[in-house]
Design a protein around this motif. Sequence first.
Motif, PDB file in Angstrom:
ATOM      1  N   ASP A 175      30.318  23.367  20.498  1.00 47.14           N
ATOM      2  CA  ASP A 175      31.352  24.144  21.181  1.00 47.14           C
ATOM      3  C   ASP A 175      31.145  25.646  20.984  1.00 47.14           C
ATOM      4  N   THR A 176      29.884  26.045  21.073  1.00 46.97           N
ATOM      5  CA  THR A 176      29.512  27.449  20.943  1.00 46.97           C
ATOM      6  C   THR A 176      29.038  27.953  22.310  1.00 46.97           C
ATOM      7  N   LYS A 177      28.876  29.249  22.422  1.00 47.63           N
ATOM      8  CA  LYS A 177      28.380  29.823  23.680  1.00 47.63           C
ATOM      9  C   LYS A 177      27.024  29.199  24.032  1.00 47.63           C
ATOM     10  N   ASP A 228      27.375  16.626  21.911  1.00 46.39           N
ATOM     11  CA  ASP A 228      28.344  16.615  20.816  1.00 46.39           C
ATOM     12  C   ASP A 228      27.923  15.548  19.803  1.00 46.39           C
ATOM     13  N   GLY A 270      27.537  24.510  16.380  1.00 43.95           N
ATOM     14  CA  GLY A 270      28.881  24.793  15.891  1.00 43.95           C
ATOM     15  C   GLY A 270      29.111  24.292  14.476  1.00 43.95           C
ATOM     16  N   LYS A 294      27.252  25.381  24.887  1.00 45.94           N
ATOM     17  CA  LYS A 294      27.748  25.147  26.252  1.00 45.94           C
ATOM     18  C   LYS A 294      26.686  25.515  27.289  1.00 45.94           C
ATOM     19  N   LYS A 349      29.978  19.740  17.396  1.00 47.19           N
ATOM     20  CA  LYS A 349      30.508  19.508  18.741  1.00 47.19           C
ATOM     21  C   LYS A 349      29.803  20.362  19.809  1.00 47.19           C
TER      22      LYS A 349
END
Length: 107
Positions: free
Chosen positions: A42-44, A53, A36, A47, A40
Amino acid sequence: MMKRFALMMSLCLAPAAHAADDVVEVWKAKCKSCHGDTGKADTKMGKKESITDMSQPAWQAAQSDADIRVAIADGSPRNTKMKAFKDKLTAAQIDALVGYIRTMKAK
């Protein structure tokens, strides 16, 4: 005199600004899809792969610069989908990425 000073300063600072732009471009090209914009994950893909993170103070404290450098160069021992970049990035680019990752530390 002032114009000459300003020109000298801009010439001195230009490489540093260019290097900062370069590391951002490398991050976008090689790292962002999983980690990301802010580390973090917080991407496909972040995850899906349960990527850690990197902005968390605990992660930042637990990882030495050498640890981060090795993970970038040789891939992650924790996640085999993390590719080795030693043949794709220069040592200077890897060092710049280590510094860039350090700027992601959450306050």
